[in-house]
Every structure is written in C-alpha cells, then in structure tokens.
Enzyme design. Structure first.
Site, mmCIF file in Angstrom:
data_model
loop_
_atom_site.group_PDB
_atom_site.id
_atom_site.type_symbol
_atom_site.label_atom_id
_atom_site.label_comp_id
_atom_site.label_asym_id
_atom_site.label_seq_id
_atom_site.Cartn_x
_atom_site.Cartn_y
_atom_site.Cartn_z
ATOM 1 N N GLU A 124 36.307 39.813 32.102
ATOM 2 C CA GLU A 124 35.565 40.389 30.965
ATOM 3 C C GLU A 124 36.564 40.901 29.936
ATOM 4 O OE1 GLU A 124 32.900 43.412 32.318
ATOM 5 O OE2 GLU A 124 31.763 41.989 33.555
ATOM 6 N N PRO A 125 36.074 41.254 28.745
ATOM 7 C CA PRO A 125 36.995 41.835 27.764
ATOM 8 C C PRO A 125 37.722 43.061 28.335
ATOM 9 C CG PRO A 125 34.909 41.278 26.716
ATOM 10 C CD PRO A 125 34.732 41.023 28.179
ATOM 11 N N ARG A 238 45.050 30.649 45.223
ATOM 12 C CA ARG A 238 46.471 30.957 45.004
ATOM 13 C C ARG A 238 47.388 29.987 45.737
ATOM 14 N NH1 ARG A 238 45.586 37.546 45.070
ATOM 15 N NH2 ARG A 238 44.854 37.606 42.918
ATOM 16 N N GLN A 334 64.617 20.059 28.697
ATOM 17 C CA GLN A 334 65.943 20.120 28.066
ATOM 18 C C GLN A 334 66.693 18.802 28.267
ATOM 19 O OE1 GLN A 334 66.593 22.682 26.295
ATOM 20 N NE2 GLN A 334 68.720 22.298 25.734
ATOM 21 N N GLY A 337 65.919 16.195 25.825
ATOM 22 C CA GLY A 337 66.344 16.430 24.444
ATOM 23 C C GLY A 337 65.133 16.482 23.517
ATOM 24 N N GLU A 361 44.191 33.602 38.194
ATOM 25 C CA GLU A 361 44.085 33.971 39.629
ATOM 26 C C GLU A 361 45.073 35.083 39.975
ATOM 27 O OE1 GLU A 361 41.543 32.755 40.600
ATOM 28 O OE2 GLU A 361 41.322 30.681 39.958
ATOM 29 N N GLY A 362 45.280 35.975 39.015
ATOM 30 C CA GLY A 362 46.224 37.081 39.204
ATOM 31 C C GLY A 362 47.575 36.726 38.620
HETATM 32 C C1 LIG Z 1 42.695 29.120 30.689
HETATM 33 C C2 LIG Z 1 42.150 30.278 31.460
HETATM 34 C C3 LIG Z 1 41.055 30.085 32.300
HETATM 35 C C4 LIG Z 1 40.511 31.148 33.015
HETATM 36 N N1 LIG Z 1 39.429 30.936 33.820
HETATM 37 C C5 LIG Z 1 38.808 31.978 34.410
HETATM 38 C C6 LIG Z 1 37.582 31.789 35.164
HETATM 39 O O1 LIG Z 1 37.103 30.670 35.316
HETATM 40 N N2 LIG Z 1 36.968 32.878 35.686
HETATM 41 C C7 LIG Z 1 37.484 34.125 35.527
HETATM 42 O O2 LIG Z 1 36.882 35.066 36.011
HETATM 43 N N3 LIG Z 1 38.649 34.337 34.846
HETATM 44 C C8 LIG Z 1 39.319 33.298 34.281
HETATM 45 N N4 LIG Z 1 40.500 33.501 33.572
HETATM 46 C C9 LIG Z 1 40.993 34.857 33.392
HETATM 47 C C10 LIG Z 1 42.291 35.170 34.123
HETATM 48 O O3 LIG Z 1 42.059 35.301 35.499
HETATM 49 C C11 LIG Z 1 42.878 36.431 33.465
HETATM 50 O O4 LIG Z 1 43.355 36.054 32.178
HETATM 51 C C12 LIG Z 1 43.998 37.061 34.280
HETATM 52 O O5 LIG Z 1 43.538 37.568 35.495
HETATM 53 C C13 LIG Z 1 44.688 38.178 33.513
HETATM 54 O O6 LIG Z 1 43.763 39.086 32.957
HETATM 55 P P1 LIG Z 1 43.844 39.458 31.389
HETATM 56 O O7 LIG Z 1 43.949 38.192 30.628
HETATM 57 O O8 LIG Z 1 42.711 40.335 31.069
HETATM 58 O O9 LIG Z 1 45.229 40.224 31.205
HETATM 59 P P2 LIG Z 1 45.447 41.790 31.363
HETATM 60 O O10 LIG Z 1 44.820 42.270 32.607
HETATM 61 O O11 LIG Z 1 45.059 42.438 30.082
HETATM 62 O O12 LIG Z 1 47.027 41.876 31.530
HETATM 63 C C14 LIG Z 1 47.927 41.895 30.417
HETATM 64 C C15 LIG Z 1 49.359 42.038 30.944
HETATM 65 O O13 LIG Z 1 49.470 43.270 31.670
HETATM 66 C C16 LIG Z 1 49.992 43.000 32.953
HETATM 67 N N5 LIG Z 1 49.426 43.950 33.920
HETATM 68 C C17 LIG Z 1 48.120 44.290 34.121
HETATM 69 N N6 LIG Z 1 48.004 45.168 35.110
HETATM 70 C C18 LIG Z 1 49.264 45.401 35.595
HETATM 71 C C19 LIG Z 1 49.816 46.208 36.623
HETATM 72 N N7 LIG Z 1 49.035 46.938 37.446
HETATM 73 N N8 LIG Z 1 51.156 46.206 36.812
HETATM 74 C C20 LIG Z 1 51.963 45.441 36.013
HETATM 75 N N9 LIG Z 1 51.512 44.649 35.024
HETATM 76 C C21 LIG Z 1 50.180 44.623 34.814
HETATM 77 C C22 LIG Z 1 49.570 41.569 33.255
HETATM 78 O O14 LIG Z 1 50.396 40.983 34.231
HETATM 79 C C23 LIG Z 1 49.758 40.916 31.901
HETATM 80 O O15 LIG Z 1 51.111 40.594 31.717
HETATM 81 C C24 LIG Z 1 41.093 32.433 32.884
HETATM 82 C C25 LIG Z 1 42.203 32.623 32.048
HETATM 83 C C26 LIG Z 1 42.736 31.570 31.339
HETATM 84 C C27 LIG Z 1 43.926 31.785 30.445
#
Ligand SMILES: Cc1cc2nc3c(=O)[nH]c(=O)nc-3n(C[C@H](O)[C@H](O)[C@H](O)COP(=O)(O)OP(=O)(O)OC[C@H]3O[C@@H](n4cnc5c(N)ncnc54)[C@H](O)[C@@H]3O)c2cc1C
Length: 387
Positions: A124-125, A238, A334, A337, A361-362
């Site tokens: 979610e957002p 994973r 790389q 080229g 997936e995390g």
């Molecule tokens: C192409 C694509 C397809 C996807 N498909 C699905 C789907 O089918 N279903 C679904 O449910 N989701 C889906 N996702 C979502 C995906 O699982 C999330 O983008 C991902 O889990 C990261 O969440 P976020 O984008 O909100 O990043 P955020 O949680 O906002 O994280 C931003 C940054 O903060 C870091 N961060 C966050 N918490 C911590 C912590 N505790 N310690 C250190 N660093 C931290 C993260 O590693 C990252 O670098 C998809 C994403 C993409 C890009």
C-alpha cells in the site's frame, strides 16, 4: 552435484521451453512493451505442453507437485529470459493451499489449469516493507465484509479474475486477513497504471477499494492469519528469486564469455586482456557460489529443515543471489562495451530486469533485518552449520 534423472528431465524441459518459447519473443516485447493476444495464447499452450504450470501445487489440484529443489531448477531456467517473461509461467499464490475444499474447487483448480488468474495484493502507499502497516480495512456488516483502502504495486490486478487481498479486520492490526475478492464487484477501481523500468507484459496498478462488499465465506484461512500466509508465500518466492538470479547471472556470463572470445581490439580477442579475463573469473565464481547456495538450501528444505531456520536461510539466499546477479550483469555489460548499452542486446535488458530482484518480496535491507533478528535469537549456527 549429480542431478537425479527426474531433476535433469525437469531442468531440460524448462530450458527447452525458455529457449524455444521465450527467447524468440524477447525483442518484440522490448519494442512494443506488451504481449499480443496471440503471444499470450502461445505461452499458455506451451506452459501446459511443457508441464510447467503450478509447479508448486499438488497434483490432485492440477499442479506439478514439484519439491522446492525442482521448483528452483525451473526458475533458474525461465529466469534467463528477459522482459520479466518468467512471470507468465503461472504459479497460483501459495496461501491458496489453506483454501477450503469449495474454495479450492472454485479458484485453485482453475488457476492451476491457467483458466483464471489470481494475483496477491499486499503493498500500500503506507504499508511497503512493513506489511504490518497495511491499512485496508474489512468490517463485517451482516453476512458480508465491507472493504475500504488503497493498494500499490498490485501486479496483474488489471487483468485478474479474483485477487487475494490482504486487509485488516475491524481496523485491528492484530487481525491481518486474506480475502478472495472479485474485481468485477462494485467498489473496485484501477486509479493508476504507473510505468516501470521493465514492463514484462503486465502492469502493477494502483487500486482503490470503496465499500466493496465481500461474502464472509471468501476469507482465506482464518481471521488474523494474514501475515502467516504471507510468510509462507515469502519462503518460496524468495528462494525462487535466488534461483532466477542464478539463471540471470549464468546467461550474462555465457553472453559475456562468448563476446569476449569474439571481440578483437588491439589485434587480440579481448578475453586475452587480463582485465577482462579477471572480470569473467569473478563473475563465474560468484555465479557458482550462488548456485551452490540455492541448491543446498532447497535440498535442506525438502529434507525437512525446521520452518523458522528455512526462513532464516532463504533470506540469506535472496540477499546474496540478488546482489550477486546485479554485480555479474553489470560486469557483463561492461565487457560488451557500448553495445551493452543497446536495448537490442540481451545484456542491456538483463541489466534492467535484475534490479527489481533486490526490491520486491522484501528489499535487501529487510533481508538483513531478518538475518540480524535470527542471529540475535538463534545464534550464528543458523548460518554457519549445515543440516
Ligand atoms: C515491479 C514491482 C512489482 C511489485 N509487485 C507486488 C505485488 O504483486 N504485490 C505486492 O503486495 N507488492 C508488490 N510490490 C511491492 C514490493 O514488495 C515493495 O516495493 C517492497 O516490499 C518495498 O516496499 P516499498 O516500495 O514501500 O519501500 P519502502 O518500504 O518505502 O522502503 C524504502 C527504503 O527503505 C528501506 N527500509 C525500509 N524499512 C527498513 C528497515 N527496517 N531497515 C532498513 N532499511 C529499511 C528499504 O530497504 C528501501 O531501501 C512490487 C514492487 C515492484 C517494484
């Protein structure tokens, strides 16, 4: 490792499928950013022909009943195709194993056969890395739950027949629950189709749920079981990522080695420059290390490794393999080229494709959080002692 006759046959079948069905589609997909109806149909027919549908579900519901090691062999092969094509080899979400007999008959069996498509929507957002931050609510009203909320990255929800939706019952974060929802029901709305680095013939829309009514028998498992069901999904998702990253790195190594043998500069094949040869040696070593890791952990899980230890190790697999594949593809590019920067070359597409493996997936950081937690709780032997 000496693969058994059965494993070797599965590996060869998945390899042939990838080379004959996916590789010829790569360039057109890159040009058009979408798969035609005819290509979708071909993929569907060929996935069934090669018996690669629902590899992780049991035979009695129409799956292939492969163990984790065999599933990894398949993902290693299909992961070699660019453009995210692997995604079209369907695997209905694992939590459907918890479905009632009626739910299995209605949803899982046709999903295994490829007749219906069921994505899994959690993010979610506000709730991304922290799946506990999900805010979508399901409130009981008579015999129905009323769903309200917004989802992001809802992969495939634009063409879903039903969706596994992660919501919290009664607004209580301690009651995360998975619902089977129908996107044709009133209250479902696609609010955006963002563009991504790789399209892969599917979208990842933003979705809004407004007072969507869902019969109470559409709960998957039990109220409050949502996070546990998601964890089950993560275990397989994973290790599959680990396997696909090995496939990506293997293809990059193959392409780069051949290129380095053919390309001549300063009167010699560039592989004869130690700077290039050493890059290839590093790439080969990392690919082999990741492959051994995936195969070993997969075998341990199949041999009955404790579920918690399996989760701990699979996080390390996902972390290492996705980071490894990023490095290997970067070095391969790389070696190509300037041509490595051209979209008509597979190496450029692999470079874009592999990036997301460190995010979904995390993220890598979340895998490290998980590994750190296991080190504190169970000690380093979780990682230093083999089964
Ligand atoms: C192409 C694509 C397809 C996807 N498909 C699905 C789907 O089918 N279903 C679904 O449910 N989701 C889906 N996702 C979502 C995906 O699982 C999330 O983008 C991902 O889990 C990261 O969440 P976020 O984008 O909100 O990043 P955020 O949680 O906002 O994280 C931003 C940054 O903060 C870091 N961060 C966050 N918490 C911590 C912590 N505790 N310690 C250190 N660093 C931290 C993260 O590693 C990252 O670098 C998809 C994403 C993409 C890009």
């Amino acid at each position: 490792m000496d693969l058994s006759t059965r494993s070797r046959e599965i590996q060869q079948r998945a390899r042939e499928f990838t080379e004959k069905v996916f590789f010829p589609m790569e360039l057109e997909l890159e040009e058009t950013d979408t798969l035609t109806r005819a290509q979708h149909q071909t993929i569907k027919e060929q996935v069934l022909h090669y018996r690669l549908n629902a590899i992780d579900h049991p035979i009695d519901v129409g799956g292939q009943g492969y163990n984790i090691f065999e599933q990894c062999l398949v993902h290693e092969e299909i992961g070699k195709a660019t453009g995210g094509l692997w995604n079209h080899v369907w695997t209905p979400p694992l939590p459907l194993r918890e479905a009632t007999e009626l739910q299995k008959k209605t949803y899982l069996v046709p999903a295994c056969a490829g007749e219906i498509y069921i994505p899994y929507s959690i993010s979610e957002p506000t709730g991304g890395s922290d799946a506990g931050g999900v805010k979508t609510t399901a409130v009981l009203d008579g015999d129905e739950y009323v769903i309200n909320g917004e989802k992001m990255f809802a992969s495939g929800c634009e063409r879903a027949d039903v969706i596994l939706l992660h919501a919290i019952v009664d607004g209580d974060p301690n009651k995360p629950t998975v619902f089977i929802v129908d996107p044709k029901a009133p209250g479902f709305e696609i609010t955006g189709l963002p563009k991504f680095m790789t399209h892969g013939g599917r979208d990842h829309p933003n979705v809004k749920y407004t007072n969507m009514r869902v019969p109470r028998d559409r709960i998957l498992g039990e109220i409050g079981q949502g996070l546990e069901l998601t964890k089950d999904w993560f275990l397989e998702a994973r290790i599959w990522i680990g396997a696909r990253c090995v496939g990506i790195a293997s293809r990059a190594l193959d392409l780069a080695t051949n290129r380095a043998k053919e390309r001549k500069q300063f009167g010699r094949a560039i592989i004869d420059f130690q700077g290039i040869e050493f890059m290839l040696a590093d790439m080969a070593t990392q690919t082999l290390a990741a492959k051994c890791m995936v195969y070993r952990v997969a075998e341990e899980i199949d041999a009955g490794l404790d579920r918690k230890i399996a989760h701990a190790r699979v996080s390390a697999v996902k972390l290492f393999c996705s980071e490894m594949a990023g490095r290997v593809v970067d070095q391969a590019l790389q070696i190509f080229g300037g041509r490595g920067y051209m979209r008509e070359y597979a190496i450029e597409r692999l470079y874009r494709d592999v990036r997301v493996e460190r995010i979904w997936e995390g993220t890598s950081e979340i895998q490290k959080v998980i590994i750190g937690r296991h080190l504190r709780k169970r000690g380093p032997s979780v990682y230093s002692e083999l089964m």
